[in-house]
Write a protein that holds these residues in place. Structure first.
Motif, PDB file in Angstrom:
ATOM      1  N   ARG A  63       0.805  -1.215   0.000  1.00  0.00           N
ATOM      2  CA  ARG A  63       0.000   0.000   0.000  1.00  0.00           C
ATOM      3  C   ARG A  63       0.845   1.275   0.000  1.00  0.00           C
ATOM      4  O   ARG A  63       0.353   2.369  -0.347  1.00  0.00           O
ATOM      5  N   PHE A  64       2.111   1.162   0.376  1.00  0.00           N
ATOM      6  CA  PHE A  64       2.970   2.330   0.585  1.00  0.00           C
ATOM      7  C   PHE A  64       2.958   3.327  -0.580  1.00  0.00           C
ATOM      8  O   PHE A  64       2.799   4.539  -0.354  1.00  0.00           O
ATOM      9  N   PRO A  65       3.129   2.896  -1.841  1.00  0.00           N
ATOM     10  CA  PRO A  65       3.096   3.870  -2.940  1.00  0.00           C
ATOM     11  C   PRO A  65       1.762   4.614  -3.040  1.00  0.00           C
ATOM     12  O   PRO A  65       1.736   5.812  -3.359  1.00  0.00           O
ATOM     13  N   MET A  66       0.659   3.925  -2.756  1.00  0.00           N
ATOM     14  CA  MET A  66      -0.642   4.587  -2.801  1.00  0.00           C
ATOM     15  C   MET A  66      -0.790   5.599  -1.674  1.00  0.00           C
ATOM     16  O   MET A  66      -1.383   6.666  -1.857  1.00  0.00           O
ATOM     17  N   ASP A  67      -0.233   5.271  -0.505  1.00  0.00           N
ATOM     18  CA  ASP A  67      -0.260   6.218   0.613  1.00  0.00           C
ATOM     19  C   ASP A  67       0.514   7.486   0.277  1.00  0.00           C
ATOM     20  O   ASP A  67       0.138   8.594   0.666  1.00  0.00           O
ATOM     21  N   LYS A 123      -9.425   4.442   1.988  1.00  0.00           N
ATOM     22  CA  LYS A 123      -8.878   3.259   2.661  1.00  0.00           C
ATOM     23  C   LYS A 123      -9.424   1.985   2.024  1.00  0.00           C
ATOM     24  O   LYS A 123      -8.686   1.009   1.829  1.00  0.00           O
ATOM     25  N   LYS A 124     -10.718   1.989   1.688  1.00  0.00           N
ATOM     26  CA  LYS A 124     -11.334   0.814   1.067  1.00  0.00           C
ATOM     27  C   LYS A 124     -10.751   0.563  -0.320  1.00  0.00           C
ATOM     28  O   LYS A 124     -10.484  -0.597  -0.695  1.00  0.00           O
ATOM     29  N   GLU A 125     -10.542   1.615  -1.098  1.00  0.00           N
ATOM     30  CA  GLU A 125      -9.978   1.464  -2.441  1.00  0.00           C
ATOM     31  C   GLU A 125      -8.565   0.892  -2.367  1.00  0.00           C
ATOM     32  O   GLU A 125      -8.183   0.032  -3.171  1.00  0.00           O
ATOM     33  N   LYS A 126      -7.801   1.373  -1.401  1.00  0.00           N
ATOM     34  CA  LYS A 126      -6.438   0.860  -1.234  1.00  0.00           C
ATOM     35  C   LYS A 126      -6.449  -0.620  -0.841  1.00  0.00           C
ATOM     36  O   LYS A 126      -5.670  -1.419  -1.362  1.00  0.00           O
ATOM     37  N   LYS A 127      -7.340  -0.964   0.071  1.00  0.00           N
ATOM     38  CA  LYS A 127      -7.462  -2.356   0.518  1.00  0.00           C
ATOM     39  C   LYS A 127      -7.814  -3.265  -0.656  1.00  0.00           C
ATOM     40  O   LYS A 127      -7.227  -4.341  -0.828  1.00  0.00           O
ATOM     41  N   ASN A 128      -8.761  -2.836  -1.462  1.00  0.00           N
ATOM     42  CA  ASN A 128      -9.179  -3.633  -2.615  1.00  0.00           C
ATOM     43  C   ASN A 128      -8.042  -3.806  -3.607  1.00  0.00           C
ATOM     44  O   ASN A 128      -7.863  -4.895  -4.169  1.00  0.00           O
ATOM     45  N   ARG A 129      -7.278  -2.741  -3.822  1.00  0.00           N
ATOM     46  CA  ARG A 129      -6.164  -2.826  -4.764  1.00  0.00           C
ATOM     47  C   ARG A 129      -5.054  -3.729  -4.235  1.00  0.00           C
ATOM     48  O   ARG A 129      -4.477  -4.512  -4.990  1.00  0.00           O
TER      49      ARG A 129
END
Length: 254
Positions: free
Chosen positions: A100-104, A111-117
Motif C-alpha cells: 500500500r505504501f506507494p498509494m499512501d 482506505k477501502k480502495e487501497k485495501k481492494n487494490r
C-alpha cells in the motif's frame, strides 16, 4: 514503449555507455544482459532517471524523458513500477502496508480502495491472505512476489526489474519469471529486466539486448540465441564447456 537514442554516459574520463540505441516494446519482456561491468546497471539507472546521460535521448511513448521538468517527471514516475534486486521491503511494515505504501504516498484513494487494490495485487501473485504477515515471516520467494505486487499497485505502464531472480532457487525463479511475463502480457506493460539468469533469457526473452564493454553487442529473441554466431553472446551465455556442448547439439538438430 521506451526508446533510447544514442545514449552515452561517462564518469570523469571513463566512458561507461557508448552510443546505445534500443527500443523497448510494450507488452514484451525486454531483457538487458551482459557481464559484470558491461553497463547494464548504469543504463537501467538512466532509464528510470536516477542518472542523467552524458548525451542522447530517451523517449517514453513519445515524451522526451530527458527534457521533462520536475513536475512532468514526477507525473511520469507515477506510471513506473520498480522491482528491486533484494525486494526492498520495509521490515517494520506488514505485507499489506508494504504494498500500500506507494498509494499512501502518491494517491488520494480511500482506505477501502487501497485495501481492494492490495488484495487484487496479492491475488495476481498468488499470495492471497498474507496481508498481516511481516517480511521476516515469509520466504525469500514470497518476499519477491510481494515486491512484484508492490511494483504493480499503481497500475504502471512501465515496469523495471533489477535481477528479479537473484538469490532464488531455480524452481522459484521460474515462478517469478512467469508472474512478471504474465503481468506484462495481460496489462500491456513495457517491461525491462536486467538479468544474469539464463533461464530467463531462454524462457521469456522476447527482446534480448546484450551489452559488452558499454556497447550494444547483440539484439535478438530467445529463439535466435542458440543460432547466433555473435562471439560476445556465445562467450557470455555458453561460458561453460557443458553449455557449449548443448548448444552444438541444438544446432545439429535444427
Amino acid at each position: 514503449m521506451i526508446r533510447c537514442e544514442n545514449i552515452f554516459k561517462s564518469f570523469d574520463e571513463t566512458e561507461v555507455l557508448k552510443d546505445i540505441s534500443i527500443v523497448f516494446e510494450s507488452g514484451k519482456n525486454n531483457l538487458i544482459i551482459g557481464k559484470s561491468g558491461a553497463g547494464k546497471t548504469v543504463l537501467l539507472k538512466i532509464l528510470v532517471g536516477l542518472l542523467n546521460p552524458t548525451s542522447g535521448k530517451i523517449w517514453y511513448d513519445g515524451h522526451d524523458f530527458t527534457s521533462l521538468n520536475h513536475k512532468e517527471l514526477q507525473k511520469l514516475r507515477n506510471e513506473v513500477g520498480m522491482l528491486f534486486q533484494g525486494s526492498a521491503l520495509f521490515d517494520s511494515m506488514t505485507v499489506e502496508e508494504n504494498i500500500r505504501f506507494p498509494m499512501d504516498m502518491f494517491t488520494k484513494k480511500t482506505k477501502k480502495e487501497k485495501k481492494n487494490r492490495v488484495n487484487y495485487c496479492l491475488e495476481r501473485v498468488n499470495l492471497e491472505g498474507i496481508n498481516d504477515q511481516f517480511p521476516s515471516e515469509i520466504s525469500g520467494g514470497m518476499q519477491k512476489r510481494v515486491g512484484i505486487a508492490r511494483s504493480i499497485v499503481m497500475e504502471p505502464n512501465y515496469l523495471f526489474c533489477d535481477e528479479p531472480n537473484s538469490g532464488l532457487d531455480p524452481k522459484t525463479s521460474i515462478v517469478i519469471d512467469e508472474l512478471i511475463s504474465n503481468i506484462t502480457y495481460d496489462d500491456n506493460i513495457t517491461t525491462i529486466i536486467n538479468t544474469h539468469d539464463m533461464n530467463s533469457v531462454l524462457e521469456i526473452g522476447d527482446n534480448i539486448n546484450l551489452l559488452h564493454n558499454g556497447k550494444l553487442a547483440w539484439q535478438g529473441t530467445k529463439s535466435e540465441v542458440l543460432k547466433s554466431q555473435s562471439e560476445e553472446l556465445v562467450d557470455f551465455i555458453f561460458a561453460s564447456p557443458f553449455l557449449k556442448k548443448l548448444r552444438g547439439q541444438a544446432i545439429d538438430e535444427l
